[in-house]
Design an enzyme around this catalytic site. Structure first.
Site, PDB file in Angstrom:
ATOM      1  N   LEU A  84       0.836  -1.213   0.000  1.00  0.00           N
ATOM      2  CA  LEU A  84       0.000   0.000   0.000  1.00  0.00           C
ATOM      3  C   LEU A  84       0.867   1.258   0.000  1.00  0.00           C
ATOM      4  CD1 LEU A  84      -2.509  -1.111   2.811  1.00  0.00           C
ATOM      5  CD2 LEU A  84      -2.930  -1.151   0.353  1.00  0.00           C
ATOM      6  N   GLY A  85       2.081   1.126   0.505  1.00  0.00           N
ATOM      7  CA  GLY A  85       2.973   2.283   0.563  1.00  0.00           C
ATOM      8  C   GLY A  85       4.292   1.884   1.208  1.00  0.00           C
ATOM      9  N   ASP A 108       5.386  15.447  14.015  1.00  0.00           N
ATOM     10  CA  ASP A 108       5.626  15.238  12.588  1.00  0.00           C
ATOM     11  C   ASP A 108       4.327  15.436  11.816  1.00  0.00           C
ATOM     12  OD1 ASP A 108       7.243  14.701  10.398  1.00  0.00           O
ATOM     13  OD2 ASP A 108       6.983  12.532  10.536  1.00  0.00           O
ATOM     14  N   THR A 167       9.968  17.156   9.430  1.00  0.00           N
ATOM     15  CA  THR A 167      10.094  17.519   8.031  1.00  0.00           C
ATOM     16  C   THR A 167      10.324  19.012   7.930  1.00  0.00           C
ATOM     17  OG1 THR A 167       8.594  15.729   7.560  1.00  0.00           O
ATOM     18  CG2 THR A 167       8.844  17.362   5.834  1.00  0.00           C
ATOM     19  N   GLY A 227       7.759   3.362   3.684  1.00  0.00           N
ATOM     20  CA  GLY A 227       8.312   4.408   4.530  1.00  0.00           C
ATOM     21  C   GLY A 227       9.823   4.308   4.510  1.00  0.00           C
ATOM     22  N   VAL A 242       4.248  -0.903   3.940  1.00  0.00           N
ATOM     23  CA  VAL A 242       2.888  -1.111   4.438  1.00  0.00           C
ATOM     24  C   VAL A 242       2.156  -1.953   3.408  1.00  0.00           C
ATOM     25  CG1 VAL A 242       0.756   0.029   5.194  1.00  0.00           C
ATOM     26  CG2 VAL A 242       2.961   1.108   5.662  1.00  0.00           C
ATOM     27  N   LYS A 286       1.915  -2.577   8.778  1.00  0.00           N
ATOM     28  CA  LYS A 286       3.195  -1.874   8.657  1.00  0.00           C
ATOM     29  C   LYS A 286       4.289  -2.838   9.090  1.00  0.00           C
ATOM     30  CE  LYS A 286       5.439   2.460   9.884  1.00  0.00           C
ATOM     31  NZ  LYS A 286       5.215   3.876  10.060  1.00  0.00           N
ATOM     32  N   PHE A 292      11.918   2.896   6.812  1.00  0.00           N
ATOM     33  CA  PHE A 292      12.429   1.579   7.217  1.00  0.00           C
ATOM     34  C   PHE A 292      11.326   0.546   7.158  1.00  0.00           C
ATOM     35  CE2 PHE A 292      12.344   4.869  10.374  1.00  0.00           C
ATOM     36  CZ  PHE A 292      13.605   5.440  10.267  1.00  0.00           C
TER      37      PHE A 292
HETATM   38  P1  ATP Z   1       8.723   5.188   8.476  1.00  0.00           P
HETATM   39  O1  ATP Z   1       7.917   5.014   9.733  1.00  0.00           O
HETATM   40  O2  ATP Z   1       9.438   3.956   8.051  1.00  0.00           O
HETATM   41  O3  ATP Z   1       9.523   6.452   8.447  1.00  0.00           O
HETATM   42  P2  ATP Z   1       6.592   6.392   7.115  1.00  0.00           P
HETATM   43  O4  ATP Z   1       6.346   7.042   8.394  1.00  0.00           O
HETATM   44  O5  ATP Z   1       6.840   7.242   5.937  1.00  0.00           O
HETATM   45  O6  ATP Z   1       7.744   5.375   7.301  1.00  0.00           O
HETATM   46  P3  ATP Z   1       3.951   5.485   6.994  1.00  0.00           P
HETATM   47  O7  ATP Z   1       3.560   6.916   6.827  1.00  0.00           O
HETATM   48  O8  ATP Z   1       3.550   4.826   8.237  1.00  0.00           O
HETATM   49  O9  ATP Z   1       5.481   5.342   6.788  1.00  0.00           O
HETATM   50  O10 ATP Z   1       3.411   4.656   5.773  1.00  0.00           O
HETATM   51  C1  ATP Z   1       3.925   4.720   4.443  1.00  0.00           C
HETATM   52  C2  ATP Z   1       2.761   4.693   3.437  1.00  0.00           C
HETATM   53  O11 ATP Z   1       1.940   3.534   3.625  1.00  0.00           O
HETATM   54  C3  ATP Z   1       1.806   5.862   3.561  1.00  0.00           C
HETATM   55  O12 ATP Z   1       2.225   6.969   2.810  1.00  0.00           O
HETATM   56  C4  ATP Z   1       0.502   5.273   3.000  1.00  0.00           C
HETATM   57  O13 ATP Z   1       0.520   5.317   1.592  1.00  0.00           O
HETATM   58  C5  ATP Z   1       0.573   3.823   3.435  1.00  0.00           C
HETATM   59  N1  ATP Z   1      -0.164   3.644   4.697  1.00  0.00           N
HETATM   60  C6  ATP Z   1       0.307   3.834   5.944  1.00  0.00           C
HETATM   61  N2  ATP Z   1      -0.622   3.592   6.882  1.00  0.00           N
HETATM   62  C7  ATP Z   1      -1.742   3.242   6.201  1.00  0.00           C
HETATM   63  C8  ATP Z   1      -3.079   2.892   6.612  1.00  0.00           C
HETATM   64  N3  ATP Z   1      -3.421   2.837   7.901  1.00  0.00           N
HETATM   65  N4  ATP Z   1      -3.980   2.611   5.649  1.00  0.00           N
HETATM   66  C9  ATP Z   1      -3.614   2.664   4.332  1.00  0.00           C
HETATM   67  N5  ATP Z   1      -2.387   3.001   3.878  1.00  0.00           N
HETATM   68  C10 ATP Z   1      -1.458   3.286   4.794  1.00  0.00           C
END
Ligand code: ATP
Length: 313
Positions: free
Chosen positions: A35-36, A156, A197, A38, A43, A58, A40
């Site tokens: 789905l996405g 954040d 950020t 991050g 998802v 995640k 490290f």
């Molecule tokens: P890290 O924690 O590794 O720094 P991050 O904080 O960038 O990574 P997240 O924001 O938790 O990672 O998630 C990365 C991507 O996964 C998001 O931009 C989104 O596209 C998808 N995602 C995260 N949580 C969800 C959710 N609850 N439902 C659907 N998609 C999600």
């Protein structure tokens, strides 16, 4: 807790609560497409085999995460984000169903939010009309108010961390996500880790880290500044600061409303942005004052059919 080579206290890395074997995972969870991603983590869609319910799973690479934390000298343990999310329950915060870990990975099963994030929505569809912006912004403020009441600072806040339940601006519900940097509101050294950020950094976050003599920590006020930047972007779809000389502009609070996008926006909305984007943290509006601002009060008391389940009081 143990000490690292510099004598700084770090949490024990081997916090092995909820440890499962590698075979346990596919027996209990059907984890499929991405789905996405991050820094490290990735998802993925995760279906709980017993109940057949869908979640956003995640999956964090523990080694990568620990290397990053070590470089930053942070005391945040790997399980903090999961514990934090598990303890929260609010309609505008992504909930955590459960978490577990294998030797190599941490798994956090999150409420699935399927409308993408606010940044993507802004990039695709441009700025929000004022009433739509106020409706979404009120949900975000309600989530922040819930955190601040519990002495938690998100640290954040940015459009990428605000997930939406649909792409329809009339009915979408906003849910705050990504608690990787959230911290108790302690005025201590570790609360001053330079992270987040740049575009959404509060001035005191920058001055604390560029001026090593500054002893002050920073607290809930940093979230209020970031909320101001988010509202600015929601209403104009342009960021308040330019890339060049970004830190100076932030520290001096140099932003303007003279771009064309602002011409049709009400003075009340501009006033709220200014009260949140006030350089001095002690003069900056707090979350309760923001919720009581006339611009947000107006939406709060305007009855519309789409309210139920959206997190409005
Ligand atoms: P890290 O924690 O590794 O720094 P991050 O904080 O960038 O990574 P997240 O924001 O938790 O990672 O998630 C990365 C991507 O996964 C998001 O931009 C989104 O596209 C998808 N995602 C995260 N949580 C969800 C959710 N609850 N439902 C659907 N998609 C999600």
């Amino acid at each position: 807790v143990r000490k690292n080579s510099e004598g700084t206290e770090v949490r024990r890395e081997a916090d092995l609560r909820n440890l499962v074997s590698d075979d346990w995972v596919p027996k209990n969870w059907d984890i499929s497409h991405e789905l996405g991603t991050g820094n490290f983590s990735e998802v993925k869609l995760g279906i709980e085999v017993k109940e057949g319910k869908k979640y956003a799973m995640k999956i964090i690479d523990k080694k990568k995460f620990l290397q990053f934390q070590h470089k930053r000298g942070s005391v945040l343990s790997l399980n903090d984000e999961a514990d934090m999310m598990k303890s929260l329950s609010h309609p505008n915060i992504v909930t955590c169903r459960t978490w577990f870990q294998t030797e190599a990975h941490m798994y956090i099963a999150l409420e699935l939010v399927e409308g993408g994030d606010l940044l993507k929505n802004l990039l695709e569809d441009g700025c929000f009309q004022e009433v739509q912006a106020a409706r979404i912004f009120l949900m975000i403020c309600n989530a922040v108010s819930y955190l601040h009441e519990r002495q938690l600072v998100h640290r954040d806040l940015k459009p990428e961390n605000i997930l939406l339940t649909s792409k329809d601006r009339e009915t979408m519900v906003a849910k705050l996500a990504d608690f990787g940097l959230a911290r108790q509101n302690l005025k201590s050294r570790d609360c001053r880790t330079f992270c987040g950020t740049p575009h959404y950094f509060a001035p005191e976050v920058i001055t604390t880290f560029t001026d090593t003599n500054t002893k002050a920590g920073y607290g809930k006020e940093v979230d209020m500044w970031s909320l101001g930047v988010i509202l600015y972007i929601l209403l104009s779809s342009t960021p308040p600061f330019e890339e060049e000389g970004l830190y100076n502009q932030i520290v001096e609070g140099r932003y303007e409303f003279d771009v064309q996008e602002w011409t049709c926006v009400s003075p009340e909305a501009k006033e709220l942005v200014q009260q949140m984007m006030t350089v001095s943290p002690s003069k900056r509006i707090n979350i309760q004052q923001a919720l009581n601002h006339p611009w947000l009060k107006f939406v709060r008391f305007t009855p519309t059919p789409m309210r139920s389940g959206a997190g409005f009081e």
